[in-house]
Design a protein around this motif. Structure first.
Motif, PDB file in Angstrom:
ATOM      1  N   HIS A  48      55.979  84.141 -26.132  1.00  0.00           N
ATOM      2  CA  HIS A  48      56.752  84.196 -27.371  1.00  0.00           C
ATOM      3  C   HIS A  48      56.116  85.238 -28.292  1.00  0.00           C
ATOM      4  O   HIS A  48      54.905  85.185 -28.533  1.00  0.00           O
ATOM      5  N   THR A  49      56.918  86.160 -28.787  1.00  0.00           N
ATOM      6  CA  THR A  49      56.452  87.138 -29.767  1.00  0.00           C
ATOM      7  C   THR A  49      57.211  86.898 -31.064  1.00  0.00           C
ATOM      8  O   THR A  49      58.449  86.904 -31.083  1.00  0.00           O
ATOM      9  N   PHE A  50      56.484  86.658 -32.145  1.00  0.00           N
ATOM     10  CA  PHE A  50      57.082  86.222 -33.401  1.00  0.00           C
ATOM     11  C   PHE A  50      57.306  87.373 -34.367  1.00  0.00           C
ATOM     12  O   PHE A  50      56.422  88.211 -34.577  1.00  0.00           O
ATOM     13  N   TYR A  51      58.479  87.388 -34.985  1.00  0.00           N
ATOM     14  CA  TYR A  51      58.848  88.340 -36.033  1.00  0.00           C
ATOM     15  C   TYR A  51      59.444  87.546 -37.205  1.00  0.00           C
ATOM     16  O   TYR A  51      59.845  86.386 -37.026  1.00  0.00           O
ATOM     17  N   PRO A  52      59.552  88.131 -38.387  1.00  0.00           N
ATOM     18  CA  PRO A  52      60.097  87.387 -39.539  1.00  0.00           C
ATOM     19  C   PRO A  52      61.507  86.853 -39.321  1.00  0.00           C
ATOM     20  O   PRO A  52      61.836  85.768 -39.817  1.00  0.00           O
ATOM     21  N   ASP A  53      62.340  87.576 -38.572  1.00  0.00           N
ATOM     22  CA  ASP A  53      63.740  87.188 -38.425  1.00  0.00           C
ATOM     23  C   ASP A  53      64.144  86.897 -36.985  1.00  0.00           C
ATOM     24  O   ASP A  53      65.328  86.727 -36.685  1.00  0.00           O
ATOM     25  N   SER A  54      63.179  86.853 -36.054  1.00  0.00           N
ATOM     26  CA  SER A  54      63.522  86.615 -34.655  1.00  0.00           C
ATOM     27  C   SER A  54      62.279  86.243 -33.849  1.00  0.00           C
ATOM     28  O   SER A  54      61.145  86.413 -34.317  1.00  0.00           O
ATOM     29  N   ILE A  55      62.533  85.764 -32.642  1.00  0.00           N
ATOM     30  CA  ILE A  55      61.476  85.502 -31.677  1.00  0.00           C
ATOM     31  C   ILE A  55      61.905  86.110 -30.347  1.00  0.00           C
ATOM     32  O   ILE A  55      63.010  85.838 -29.851  1.00  0.00           O
ATOM     33  N   SER A  56      61.048  86.943 -29.789  1.00  0.00           N
ATOM     34  CA  SER A  56      61.307  87.512 -28.475  1.00  0.00           C
ATOM     35  C   SER A  56      60.664  86.613 -27.427  1.00  0.00           C
ATOM     36  O   SER A  56      59.501  86.234 -27.559  1.00  0.00           O
ATOM     37  N   TYR A  57      61.433  86.265 -26.390  1.00  0.00           N
ATOM     38  CA  TYR A  57      60.911  85.386 -25.344  1.00  0.00           C
ATOM     39  C   TYR A  57      60.948  86.090 -23.994  1.00  0.00           C
ATOM     40  O   TYR A  57      61.918  86.795 -23.671  1.00  0.00           O
ATOM     41  N   GLU A  58      59.898  85.879 -23.202  1.00  0.00           N
ATOM     42  CA  GLU A  58      59.841  86.449 -21.858  1.00  0.00           C
ATOM     43  C   GLU A  58      59.129  85.474 -20.927  1.00  0.00           C
ATOM     44  O   GLU A  58      58.122  84.874 -21.286  1.00  0.00           O
ATOM     45  N   MET A  59      59.676  85.315 -19.723  1.00  0.00           N
ATOM     46  CA  MET A  59      59.025  84.569 -18.661  1.00  0.00           C
ATOM     47  C   MET A  59      58.792  85.529 -17.498  1.00  0.00           C
ATOM     48  O   MET A  59      59.718  86.223 -17.057  1.00  0.00           O
ATOM     49  N   LYS A  60      57.538  85.587 -17.018  1.00  0.00           N
ATOM     50  CA  LYS A  60      57.191  86.496 -15.936  1.00  0.00           C
ATOM     51  C   LYS A  60      56.552  85.717 -14.795  1.00  0.00           C
ATOM     52  O   LYS A  60      55.759  84.810 -15.017  1.00  0.00           O
ATOM     53  N   GLY A  61      56.881  86.101 -13.563  1.00  0.00           N
ATOM     54  CA  GLY A  61      56.279  85.476 -12.399  1.00  0.00           C
ATOM     55  C   GLY A  61      57.122  85.702 -11.158  1.00  0.00           C
ATOM     56  O   GLY A  61      58.219  86.268 -11.223  1.00  0.00           O
ATOM     57  N   LYS A  62      56.613  85.254 -10.015  1.00  0.00           N
ATOM     58  CA  LYS A  62      57.318  85.448  -8.751  1.00  0.00           C
ATOM     59  C   LYS A  62      58.515  84.523  -8.605  1.00  0.00           C
ATOM     60  O   LYS A  62      59.471  84.831  -7.902  1.00  0.00           O
ATOM     61  N   ILE A  63      58.451  83.366  -9.267  1.00  0.00           N
ATOM     62  CA  ILE A  63      59.527  82.387  -9.115  1.00  0.00           C
ATOM     63  C   ILE A  63      60.690  82.670 -10.049  1.00  0.00           C
ATOM     64  O   ILE A  63      61.856  82.564  -9.668  1.00  0.00           O
ATOM     65  N   TYR A  64      60.394  83.052 -11.288  1.00  0.00           N
ATOM     66  CA  TYR A  64      61.452  83.185 -12.292  1.00  0.00           C
ATOM     67  C   TYR A  64      61.061  84.231 -13.325  1.00  0.00           C
ATOM     68  O   TYR A  64      59.909  84.273 -13.777  1.00  0.00           O
ATOM     69  N   ASN A  65      62.034  85.087 -13.692  1.00  0.00           N
ATOM     70  CA  ASN A  65      61.827  86.096 -14.725  1.00  0.00           C
ATOM     71  C   ASN A  65      63.026  86.128 -15.655  1.00  0.00           C
ATOM     72  O   ASN A  65      64.173  86.055 -15.206  1.00  0.00           O
ATOM     73  N   THR A  66      62.765  86.223 -16.952  1.00  0.00           N
ATOM     74  CA  THR A  66      63.841  86.371 -17.932  1.00  0.00           C
ATOM     75  C   THR A  66      63.271  86.975 -19.198  1.00  0.00           C
ATOM     76  O   THR A  66      62.064  86.939 -19.432  1.00  0.00           O
ATOM     77  N   LYS A  67      64.144  87.548 -20.027  1.00  0.00           N
ATOM     78  CA  LYS A  67      63.711  88.139 -21.294  1.00  0.00           C
ATOM     79  C   LYS A  67      64.899  88.176 -22.244  1.00  0.00           C
ATOM     80  O   LYS A  67      65.996  88.604 -21.864  1.00  0.00           O
ATOM     81  N   TYR A  68      64.705  87.707 -23.486  1.00  0.00           N
ATOM     82  CA  TYR A  68      65.777  87.738 -24.475  1.00  0.00           C
ATOM     83  C   TYR A  68      65.195  87.598 -25.874  1.00  0.00           C
ATOM     84  O   TYR A  68      64.041  87.193 -26.043  1.00  0.00           O
ATOM     85  N   VAL A  69      66.015  87.939 -26.872  1.00  0.00           N
ATOM     86  CA  VAL A  69      65.627  87.825 -28.274  1.00  0.00           C
ATOM     87  C   VAL A  69      66.437  86.719 -28.920  1.00  0.00           C
ATOM     88  O   VAL A  69      67.661  86.646 -28.751  1.00  0.00           O
ATOM     89  N   ILE A  70      65.764  85.851 -29.668  1.00  0.00           N
ATOM     90  CA  ILE A  70      66.421  84.745 -30.371  1.00  0.00           C
ATOM     91  C   ILE A  70      66.441  85.095 -31.858  1.00  0.00           C
ATOM     92  O   ILE A  70      65.378  85.271 -32.473  1.00  0.00           O
ATOM     93  N   ASN A  71      67.603  85.202 -32.436  1.00  0.00           N
ATOM     94  CA  ASN A  71      67.723  85.549 -33.850  1.00  0.00           C
ATOM     95  C   ASN A  71      67.663  84.289 -34.723  1.00  0.00           C
ATOM     96  O   ASN A  71      68.318  83.289 -34.436  1.00  0.00           O
ATOM     97  N   LYS A  72      66.898  84.364 -35.773  1.00  0.00           N
ATOM     98  CA  LYS A  72      66.658  83.214 -36.636  1.00  0.00           C
ATOM     99  C   LYS A  72      67.928  82.770 -37.356  1.00  0.00           C
ATOM    100  O   LYS A  72      68.643  83.576 -37.951  1.00  0.00           O
ATOM    101  N   LEU A  73      68.184  81.449 -37.322  1.00  0.00           N
ATOM    102  CA  LEU A  73      69.236  80.826 -38.114  1.00  0.00           C
ATOM    103  C   LEU A  73      68.640  79.969 -39.224  1.00  0.00           C
ATOM    104  O   LEU A  73      69.249  79.808 -40.276  1.00  0.00           O
ATOM    105  N   SER A  74      67.451  79.407 -38.959  1.00  0.00           N
ATOM    106  CA  SER A  74      66.857  78.484 -39.921  1.00  0.00           C
ATOM    107  C   SER A  74      65.363  78.343 -39.645  1.00  0.00           C
ATOM    108  O   SER A  74      64.928  78.437 -38.492  1.00  0.00           O
ATOM    109  N   TYR A  75      64.591  78.149 -40.714  1.00  0.00           N
ATOM    110  CA  TYR A  75      63.195  77.742 -40.558  1.00  0.00           C
ATOM    111  C   TYR A  75      62.820  76.819 -41.697  1.00  0.00           C
ATOM    112  O   TYR A  75      62.991  77.176 -42.870  1.00  0.00           O
ATOM    113  N   ASN A  76      62.341  75.630 -41.354  1.00  0.00           N
ATOM    114  CA  ASN A  76      61.898  74.645 -42.330  1.00  0.00           C
ATOM    115  C   ASN A  76      60.383  74.529 -42.202  1.00  0.00           C
ATOM    116  O   ASN A  76      59.880  73.998 -41.212  1.00  0.00           O
ATOM    117  N   SER A  77      59.665  75.045 -43.189  1.00  0.00           N
ATOM    118  CA  SER A  77      58.205  75.094 -43.107  1.00  0.00           C
ATOM    119  C   SER A  77      57.580  73.711 -43.192  1.00  0.00           C
ATOM    120  O   SER A  77      56.491  73.488 -42.650  1.00  0.00           O
TER     121      SER A  77
END
Length: 239
Positions: A48-77
């Motif tokens: 997980h890579t954190f930014y003020p308005d989004s989180i980038s997610y990546e899974m790496k490995g021989k079994i499964y790989n994926t990568k996408y960006v999640i755009n923030k809708l809400s954050y409750n501190s």
């Protein structure tokens, strides 16, 4: 940190519907955090890579790989609850035990009710095992290892076992560790051509343990077994 994901449709209408449930607190988590684990004998890395308005997610490995960006809708501190959306999928992330180098995450993909499910999803129990449970991610440049901290001799009415992170000895069989996943409370080992799976009912009491121990011929079938399907437990007392 916890992430939950939900199938998400009609986002504009849903955001308007739940606008009073969504918070816009500043998200001050930063940097790339990763967690590595063993799956069917190979290494997988979740990032997980954190930014003020989004989180980038990546899974790496021989079994499964994926990568996408999640755009923030809400954050409750106050609740440490973050909600975001990526390609019509909603994600909820909960965070706990943050340090300068680590953060603990729980991740769940909401498959039924989209944003409604995300809004209603509550902070998980400390010992939750669903969705792989809570897992500790290390900031880039740091390394952590998921280890079984319990050790010693334990006995039940049926047998005696010696427990350590690297090996289990059961019925004079020395079983070498393949993986330990604290979030799922699952230890996996190999003895000759057989695999063993040990689930711990809890990990915070080393005087008395409740264990589910099962042998498998097929490693893939073993990993498809989940904690919440276990119905039979054996109690072991520390010697």
């Amino acid at each position: 940190m916890l992430t939950t994901s939900c199938v998400y449709k009609n986002s504009k209408e849903d955001i308007e519907k739940y606008k009073n449930e969504l918070s816009n607190d500043s998200f001050n988590y930063t940097g790339k955090h990763s967690w590595s684990f063993q799956l069917t004998g190979t290494k997988q890395t979740s990032i997980h890579t954190f930014y003020p308005d989004s989180i980038s997610y990546e899974m790496k490995g021989k079994i499964y790989n994926t990568k996408y960006v999640i755009n923030k809708l809400s954050y409750n501190s106050e609740k440490n609850k973050w909600i975001g959306e990526s390609d019509h999928t909603v994600y909820v992330l909960f965070f706990k035990e943050k340090t300068d180098s680590t953060v603990t995450i729980y991740k769940h993909k909401c498959k039924k009710n989209g944003l409604d499910e995300a809004v209603k999803f509550k902070f998980p129990e400390p010992n939750a095992t669903q969705d792989h449970g809570w897992n500790t991610y290390a900031l880039e440049g740091y390394k952590i290892e998921d280890k079984l901290l319990l050790s010693g001799y334990y006995f039940s009415d049926e047998n005696k076992i010696e427990i350590a992170d690297a090996t289990f000895i059961i019925d004079d069989k020395r079983i070498e560790k393949m993986s330990f996943h604290s979030g799922e409370r699952r230890w996996v080992g190999k003895y000759q051509d057989k695999y063993i799976q040990v689930f711990f009912k809890e990990l915070n009491n080393d005087d008395s343990l409740q264990l589910s121990i099962e042998w498998f011929d097929d490693l893939e079938i073993l990993y498809k077994t989940k904690y919440n399907t276990i119905n039979s437990w054996m109690r072991y007392e520390k010697q």
